[in-house]
Design a protein around this motif. Structure first.
Motif, PDB file in Angstrom:
ATOM      1  N   LEU A 268      43.527  34.999  41.895  1.00 50.93           N
ATOM      2  CA  LEU A 268      43.477  35.269  40.754  1.00 50.93           C
ATOM      3  C   LEU A 268      42.272  34.896  40.153  1.00 50.93           C
ATOM      4  CD1 LEU A 268      46.318  32.785  39.533  1.00 50.93           C
ATOM      5  CD2 LEU A 268      46.449  35.352  39.603  1.00 50.93           C
ATOM      6  N   ALA A 269      40.867  33.930  40.601  1.00 51.15           N
ATOM      7  CA  ALA A 269      39.981  34.622  40.498  1.00 51.15           C
ATOM      8  C   ALA A 269      38.959  36.225  40.549  1.00 51.15           C
ATOM      9  CB  ALA A 269      38.966  33.541  41.190  1.00 51.15           C
ATOM     10  N   ALA A 270      39.455  36.615  41.842  1.00 52.09           N
ATOM     11  CA  ALA A 270      39.152  37.834  42.342  1.00 52.09           C
ATOM     12  C   ALA A 270      39.457  38.887  41.420  1.00 52.09           C
ATOM     13  CB  ALA A 270      39.207  37.815  43.657  1.00 52.09           C
ATOM     14  N   LEU A 271      40.720  38.992  40.717  1.00 51.91           N
ATOM     15  CA  LEU A 271      41.526  40.045  40.077  1.00 51.91           C
ATOM     16  C   LEU A 271      41.019  39.631  38.500  1.00 51.91           C
ATOM     17  CD1 LEU A 271      44.810  39.347  41.720  1.00 51.91           C
ATOM     18  CD2 LEU A 271      43.028  41.452  41.976  1.00 51.91           C
TER      19      LEU A 271
ATOM     20  N   GLU B 208      47.825  36.354  33.352  1.00 52.97           N
ATOM     21  CA  GLU B 208      47.750  38.035  32.918  1.00 52.97           C
ATOM     22  C   GLU B 208      46.388  38.367  34.308  1.00 52.97           C
ATOM     23  OE1 GLU B 208      46.608  39.095  29.416  1.00 52.97           O
ATOM     24  OE2 GLU B 208      46.155  40.871  29.797  1.00 52.97           O
ATOM     25  N   LEU B 209      47.227  39.677  35.327  1.00 54.47           N
ATOM     26  CA  LEU B 209      46.498  40.615  35.554  1.00 54.47           C
ATOM     27  C   LEU B 209      46.479  41.884  34.955  1.00 54.47           C
ATOM     28  CD1 LEU B 209      47.931  39.689  38.860  1.00 54.47           C
ATOM     29  CD2 LEU B 209      46.751  38.541  37.649  1.00 54.47           C
ATOM     30  N   PRO B 210      45.189  41.660  34.882  1.00 50.38           N
ATOM     31  CA  PRO B 210      44.261  42.845  33.763  1.00 50.38           C
ATOM     32  C   PRO B 210      44.610  44.420  35.095  1.00 50.38           C
ATOM     33  CG  PRO B 210      43.402  41.851  33.744  1.00 50.38           C
ATOM     34  CD  PRO B 210      43.794  40.825  34.856  1.00 50.38           C
ATOM     35  N   ALA B 211      44.910  45.483  34.229  1.00 51.65           N
ATOM     36  CA  ALA B 211      45.183  46.788  35.500  1.00 51.65           C
ATOM     37  C   ALA B 211      43.264  47.156  36.158  1.00 51.65           C
ATOM     38  CB  ALA B 211      45.375  47.841  34.659  1.00 51.65           C
TER      39      ALA B 211
ATOM     40  N   ARG C 186      35.520  43.063  44.415  1.00 57.03           N
ATOM     41  CA  ARG C 186      36.059  41.959  43.306  1.00 57.03           C
ATOM     42  C   ARG C 186      35.708  41.110  44.691  1.00 57.03           C
ATOM     43  NH1 ARG C 186      38.353  41.534  38.933  1.00 57.03           N
ATOM     44  NH2 ARG C 186      37.092  43.236  37.827  1.00 57.03           N
ATOM     45  N   LEU C 187      35.121  39.487  45.052  1.00 56.08           N
ATOM     46  CA  LEU C 187      35.008  38.488  45.482  1.00 56.08           C
ATOM     47  C   LEU C 187      35.307  37.326  45.300  1.00 56.08           C
ATOM     48  CD1 LEU C 187      31.734  39.590  47.791  1.00 56.08           C
ATOM     49  CD2 LEU C 187      34.064  39.220  48.537  1.00 56.08           C
ATOM     50  N   ALA C 188      35.989  36.233  45.876  1.00 55.74           N
ATOM     51  CA  ALA C 188      36.540  34.608  45.841  1.00 55.74           C
ATOM     52  C   ALA C 188      36.472  34.417  46.915  1.00 55.74           C
ATOM     53  CB  ALA C 188      37.565  34.706  44.732  1.00 55.74           C
ATOM     54  N   LEU C 189      35.744  32.663  46.576  1.00 57.50           N
ATOM     55  CA  LEU C 189      35.676  32.120  47.942  1.00 57.50           C
ATOM     56  C   LEU C 189      36.344  31.105  47.638  1.00 57.50           C
ATOM     57  CD1 LEU C 189      32.403  31.962  49.259  1.00 57.50           C
ATOM     58  CD2 LEU C 189      33.560  33.371  49.264  1.00 57.50           C
ATOM     59  N   GLY C 190      37.701  30.432  49.131  1.00 49.85           N
ATOM     60  CA  GLY C 190      38.588  29.087  48.867  1.00 49.85           C
ATOM     61  C   GLY C 190      37.655  28.319  50.198  1.00 49.85           C
ATOM     62  N   GLY C 191      38.671  27.157  49.751  1.00 51.52           N
ATOM     63  CA  GLY C 191      37.929  25.812  50.417  1.00 51.52           C
ATOM     64  C   GLY C 191      36.399  25.202  50.802  1.00 51.52           C
ATOM     65  N   VAL C 192      35.996  25.336  49.483  1.00 46.23           N
ATOM     66  CA  VAL C 192      34.252  25.373  49.690  1.00 46.23           C
ATOM     67  C   VAL C 192      33.612  25.248  48.646  1.00 46.23           C
ATOM     68  CG1 VAL C 192      33.514  27.337  51.227  1.00 46.23           C
ATOM     69  CG2 VAL C 192      33.730  28.223  49.099  1.00 46.23           C
ATOM     70  N   ALA C 193      34.662  24.983  47.891  1.00 43.70           N
ATOM     71  CA  ALA C 193      34.097  24.612  46.320  1.00 43.70           C
ATOM     72  C   ALA C 193      35.101  23.632  44.987  1.00 43.70           C
ATOM     73  CB  ALA C 193      33.611  25.794  45.727  1.00 43.70           C
ATOM     74  N   PRO C 194      34.505  22.629  43.967  1.00 45.53           N
ATOM     75  CA  PRO C 194      35.781  22.302  43.401  1.00 45.53           C
ATOM     76  C   PRO C 194      36.825  23.246  42.792  1.00 45.53           C
ATOM     77  CG  PRO C 194      33.483  21.894  43.327  1.00 45.53           C
ATOM     78  CD  PRO C 194      33.852  22.385  43.980  1.00 45.53           C
ATOM     79  N   LYS C 195      35.753  24.455  42.514  1.00 44.63           N
ATOM     80  CA  LYS C 195      37.347  25.489  42.269  1.00 44.63           C
ATOM     81  C   LYS C 195      36.903  26.918  42.525  1.00 44.63           C
ATOM     82  CE  LYS C 195      35.014  27.352  38.434  1.00 44.63           C
ATOM     83  NZ  LYS C 195      34.271  27.695  37.207  1.00 44.63           N
ATOM     84  N   PRO C 196      38.592  27.649  41.974  1.00 46.79           N
ATOM     85  CA  PRO C 196      38.122  27.954  43.065  1.00 46.79           C
ATOM     86  C   PRO C 196      37.243  29.219  42.576  1.00 46.79           C
ATOM     87  CG  PRO C 196      39.869  28.672  41.457  1.00 46.79           C
ATOM     88  CD  PRO C 196      39.031  26.972  40.820  1.00 46.79           C
ATOM     89  N   TRP C 197      36.211  30.431  43.482  1.00 41.94           N
ATOM     90  CA  TRP C 197      35.228  30.639  43.333  1.00 41.94           C
ATOM     91  C   TRP C 197      34.510  31.809  42.925  1.00 41.94           C
ATOM     92  CZ3 TRP C 197      30.803  26.853  42.587  1.00 41.94           C
ATOM     93  CH2 TRP C 197      29.771  27.650  43.124  1.00 41.94           C
ATOM     94  N   ARG C 198      34.903  32.468  42.309  1.00 39.97           N
ATOM     95  CA  ARG C 198      34.075  33.136  42.212  1.00 39.97           C
ATOM     96  C   ARG C 198      32.756  34.158  42.438  1.00 39.97           C
ATOM     97  NH1 ARG C 198      35.951  38.497  38.571  1.00 39.97           N
ATOM     98  NH2 ARG C 198      35.224  40.084  38.958  1.00 39.97           N
ATOM     99  N   ALA C 199      32.903  35.110  43.863  1.00 36.28           N
ATOM    100  CA  ALA C 199      31.150  34.787  44.394  1.00 36.28           C
ATOM    101  C   ALA C 199      30.155  36.176  43.642  1.00 36.28           C
ATOM    102  CB  ALA C 199      30.954  35.559  45.797  1.00 36.28           C
ATOM    103  N   TRP C 200      30.351  35.773  41.990  1.00 29.64           N
ATOM    104  CA  TRP C 200      28.889  36.517  41.346  1.00 29.64           C
ATOM    105  C   TRP C 200      27.974  37.527  42.476  1.00 29.64           C
ATOM    106  CZ3 TRP C 200      32.555  37.943  37.991  1.00 29.64           C
ATOM    107  CH2 TRP C 200      33.204  37.249  36.968  1.00 29.64           C
TER     108      TRP C 200
END
Ligand SMILES: Cc1cc2nc3c(=O)[nH]c(=O)nc-3n(C[C@H](O)[C@H](O)[C@H](O)COP(=O)(O)OP(=O)(O)OC[C@H]3O[C@@H](n4cnc5c(N)ncnc54)[C@H](O)[C@@H]3O)c2cc1C
Length: 328
Positions: free
Chosen positions: A168-171, A215-218, A258-272
């Motif tokens: 969801l963070a990546a999207l 909501e998932l934007p197009a 779009r990139l996001a990481l899990g398992g490494v941060a206290p929140k879903p981590w968007r790799a801005w």
């Protein structure tokens, strides 16, 4: 287990009214909350069952989706529109928990599930600032192989456990919430808080605020997307590192990513940072690795989890190579 009352809300307005009682909590599928009640980590006086609220998955004309907060994780993963337009989301959901748990778990509950830090669950023997503010954190000098390396604080190093939220963070998902004061939306990437001095406050939601939908934007290029989860066992284990990615390449250059990481941060981590380093650059293995290294440059490893830095770099680079069709 501490005694509590149970009621089932017929609609969002009733849920919000019932949850305005002192020490009331919403109950989705209960797959996380009931465990926390058993361990006496959570002690609500009242539970308001919100599984009767909207569970529809509405297709928007522009290609976006509106997913009711009571939609079951299985229903979202199996939905044809999700599988074709946002395959990374289906993959992230089925990478989590077990089929039985996904059949019970709701979208709202998945987003607000609590950390799996073992010190958080150990109510009897361990110190945890998230469970008992000001008490201290036994994970920092304890067994911290699974803990966070990004976004931590001296008060807390727990990870956010959700796979679904990484996708969801990546999207760029948008969360719809409602309270007695009205409705509002906020990006999923802004919903969860970093721990700083108050790890017990995990989200930007006010007490009693209800998640009603996501909501998932197009995002047409998300049709080429994936989710990879690296873990100790092939199933039924939380992520050591996970990567959600979508990639658009044009003329050999990264048009969008779009990139996001899990398992490494206290929140879903968007790799801005990694995304910014990639846009407009040649889609090469060297650039994928360099962008991943840039994202991980601020990592703060603990005694046992330094391996996550290189693991995250390699997983990001491998997933991007896979999306270019090169394989990994
Ligand atoms: C053995 C096991 C293994 C697991 N493995 C994984 C895994 O690998 N990956 C993964 O991602 N997850 C995993 N999970 C976690 C699972 O995904 C979550 O328990 C589940 O998604 C929570 O959803 P729920 O509806 O049951 O939430 P609940 O337990 O009902 O609620 C969780 C929290 O959300 C709040 N809440 C619920 N609905 C709303 C709403 N609409 N608005 C506001 N607040 C709300 C509740 O008050 C509670 O605080 C695992 C769970 C178990 C038990």
């Amino acid at each position: 287990m501490t005694p509590f009352t149970y009621s089932r809300a017929a609609d969002a307005a009733e849920a919000i009214r019932l949850c305005s009682r002192p020490r009331a909590k919403y109950l989705g599928g209960g797959t996380n909350l009931v465990d926390l009640l058993r361990e006496t980590v959570e002690r609500p006086a009242a539970l308001v069952d919100v599984t009767g609220l909207s569970s529809s998955i509405e297709e928007r004309p522009d290609g976006g989706l509106l997913i009711g907060a009571a939609a079951k994780n299985t229903a979202v993963a199996e939905c044809r529109a999700v599988r074709t337009r946002f395959p990374l989301l289906s993959r992230a959901i089925v990478a989590g928990a077990s089929a039985q748990i996904r059949n019970m778990a709701t979208v709202g509950g998945n987003i607000l599930q609590r950390t799996r830090c073992t010190y958080f669950y150990d109510n009897e023997g361990s110190r945890c600032n998230k469970r008992a503010p000001g008490q201290g954190c036994d994970a920092i000098d304890g067994l911290n192989r699974g803990h966070a390396i990004l976004g931590t604080s001296p008060a807390c190093v727990a990870t956010h456990p959700s796979d679904m939220c990484v996708a969801l963070a990546a999207l760029g998902a948008v969360v719809h919430v409602r309270s007695a004061r009205g409705e509002r939306t906020l990006p999923l990437t802004d919903l969860h808080r970093l721990p700083e001095d108050h790890p017990e406050i995990e989200s930007m939601l006010d007490p009693g605020e209800l998640i009603t939908a996501v909501e998932l934007p197009a995002l047409p290029f998300a049709a080429r997307s994936t989710y990879r989860k690296v873990r100790d066992r092939a199933s039924y284990a939380f992520a050591m590192v996970s990567v959600a990615a979508a990639l658009a390449v044009e003329g050999g250059n990264v048009k969008d990513v779009r990139l996001a990481l899990g398992g490494v941060a206290p929140k879903p981590w968007r790799a801005w940072r990694a995304e910014a380093a990639l846009r407009g650059r040649p889609a090469t293995a060297e650039n994928f690795r360099a962008a991943a290294e840039r994202e991980l440059a601020g990592a703060k490893p603990l005694r046992d989890n330094g391996f996550k830095i290189e693991l995250a770099v390699r997983t990001i680079a491998a997933v991007l190579r896979e999306l270019t069709g090169e394989g990994a």
